[in-house]
Design a protein around this motif. Structure first.
Motif, short mmCIF file in Angstrom:
data_model
loop_
_atom_site.label_atom_id
_atom_site.label_comp_id
_atom_site.label_asym_id
_atom_site.label_seq_id
_atom_site.Cartn_x
_atom_site.Cartn_y
_atom_site.Cartn_z
N ASP A 1 12.86 12.32 3.59
CA ASP A 1 12.75 11.56 4.84
C ASP A 1 12.48 10.08 4.59
O ASP A 1 12.31 9.32 5.55
N VAL A 2 12.42 9.69 3.32
CA VAL A 2 11.99 8.33 2.97
C VAL A 2 13.14 7.50 2.44
O VAL A 2 13.87 7.93 1.54
N GLY A 3 13.28 6.30 2.98
CA GLY A 3 14.24 5.33 2.47
C GLY A 3 13.51 4.21 1.75
O GLY A 3 12.55 3.63 2.30
N ILE B 1 0.51 8.35 -0.84
CA ILE B 1 1.75 7.80 -1.39
C ILE B 1 2.54 8.87 -2.14
O ILE B 1 3.77 8.96 -2.03
N LYS B 2 1.85 9.69 -2.88
CA LYS B 2 2.52 10.75 -3.63
C LYS B 2 3.24 11.71 -2.69
O LYS B 2 4.33 12.21 -3.00
N THR B 3 2.66 11.97 -1.52
CA THR B 3 3.32 12.83 -0.53
C THR B 3 4.64 12.23 -0.07
O THR B 3 5.65 12.92 0.02
N TYR B 4 4.62 10.92 0.20
CA TYR B 4 5.85 10.26 0.64
C TYR B 4 6.90 10.25 -0.47
O TYR B 4 8.10 10.41 -0.20
N LEU B 5 6.47 10.06 -1.69
CA LEU B 5 7.40 9.93 -2.80
C LEU B 5 7.93 11.27 -3.29
O LEU B 5 9.00 11.32 -3.92
#
Length: 340
Positions: free
Chosen positions: A199-201, A189-193
């Motif tokens: 790249d994240v919506g 999750i930390k990678t996505y955030l």
């Protein structure tokens, strides 16, 4: 109604739809889940939903069109059924919607004190992607008045990197990382955030529980269509790139059986877990099915539940969806709701 923004000029819009059947809200798709829904959902439509803090679970934009929906109003004394007609308008977000949208999102991050006002401002300032659903009312000469009722729902998707320096986004990220207790999942999750934030919506979808479910598919169709248009129509390359989402993060709520851990520990091959989770928003069942990562977290602010829910506990749910699954999501959502 708010005029169509520039992005709509080169795209054909769906026409107004009529004749939507009588509808009721629902929590999930199993027979038990539907029983729970009908026991705790409001049978009548009331304008007080716009002005009072909802007692039930609060949680829809065809592209600037209208939905015509019939509601049943039951007079318990006279045992008669009246039909109320409600036209829903789908509008671009605007500052005047602030109070209503803040009400819809008041428990978005449990009861954590955070910059909710700043978060609402971000959503309302982004008019190219996002929708506010309200009653559409016309005066005697046919002009649309969208000021007379508060928002019935809100949907949007905002780029986490674009707004990374805003206090509300920093606090939201901190909340999600603190809420995740599993070490390996927290790392992902930390990678996505953080590292992949560009790249994240963050997909924000909240509406009142008695919002008719027929509106849900066109709402998401409009959102994802607008995202696609924004990647082509925004005035700068930076803005166009900010809508090129590869992933979506969703924060929502479910009801989870209190006995689910014990049941899993004693699980046999023929155990049926379909009723172990009740999805407050029907689309969340599909999102979780397609998610590449998800976790639940305990809520500190627990609202009163009907007696039928005594064996269930409301929990937060965070999901990560690969954007390549969007087309499958849209198909599944239409098919699933068509069966209900």
């Amino acid at each position: 109604m708010v005029p169509l923004s520039r992005r709509h000029m080169n795209h054909q819009q769906p026409s107004k739809r009529h004749g939507v059947p009588i509808v009721h809200p629902f929590l999930g798709f199993s027979s038990f889940a539907r029983t729970i829904l009908f026991s705790c959902s409001a049978p009548t439509y009331s304008r007080s939903a716009f002005t009072k803090s909802p007692d039930s679970i609060p949680e829809l934009k065809p592209t600037k069109c209208l939905e015509h929906v019939k509601f049943e109003e039951v007079d318990e004394d006279e045992e008669q059924v009246d039909m109320l007609h409600a036209d829903f308008g789908f509008f671009d977000p605007r500052p005047g919607d602030f109070s209503g949208v803040k009400l819809l999102l008041h428990n978005y991050l449990d009861n954590k004190p955070w910059d909710l006002s700043g978060f609402v401002d971000l959503i309302l300032e982004q008019t190219t992607v996002g929708t506010v659903v309200k009653l559409d009312e016309q005066d005697e000469v046919g002009d649309v008045d969208d000021d007379d009722g508060g928002p019935f729902g809100i949907i949007s998707a905002i780029n986490l990197q674009r707004y990374q320096h805003h206090r509300c986004i920093k606090e939201l990220k901190e909340f999600l990382l603190e809420a995740c207790t599993e070490k390996a999942t927290k790392k992902k999750i930390k990678t996505y955030l953080e590292r992949q934030a560009g790249d994240v919506g963050l997909l924000v979808s909240q509406r009142f529980v008695n919002c008719p479910y027929q509106l849900v598919p066109p709402l998401y169709d409009a959102l994802f269509d607008e995202i696609a248009w924004a990647t082509e129509d925004e005035p700068t390359q930076e803005l166009r790139d900010s809508f090129c989402f590869k992933y979506y993060v969703l924060v929502t709520r479910i009801f989870e059986s209190k006995a689910i851990k014990q049941s899993k520990a004693n699980m046999k091959g023929d155990v049926d877990f379909r009723d172990s989770i009740i999805y407050i928003k029907p689309e969340d069942e599909i999102f979780q099915e397609l998610s590449s990562l998800s976790f639940t977290f305990a809520l500190r602010a627990v609202r009163p539940s009907p007696s039928e829910m005594k064996n269930y506990k409301e929990k937060g749910l965070v999901m990560v969806i690969d954007a390549r699954e969007v087309s499958k999501f849209r198909e599944k959502l239409k098919c699933l709701l068509a069966e209900c």
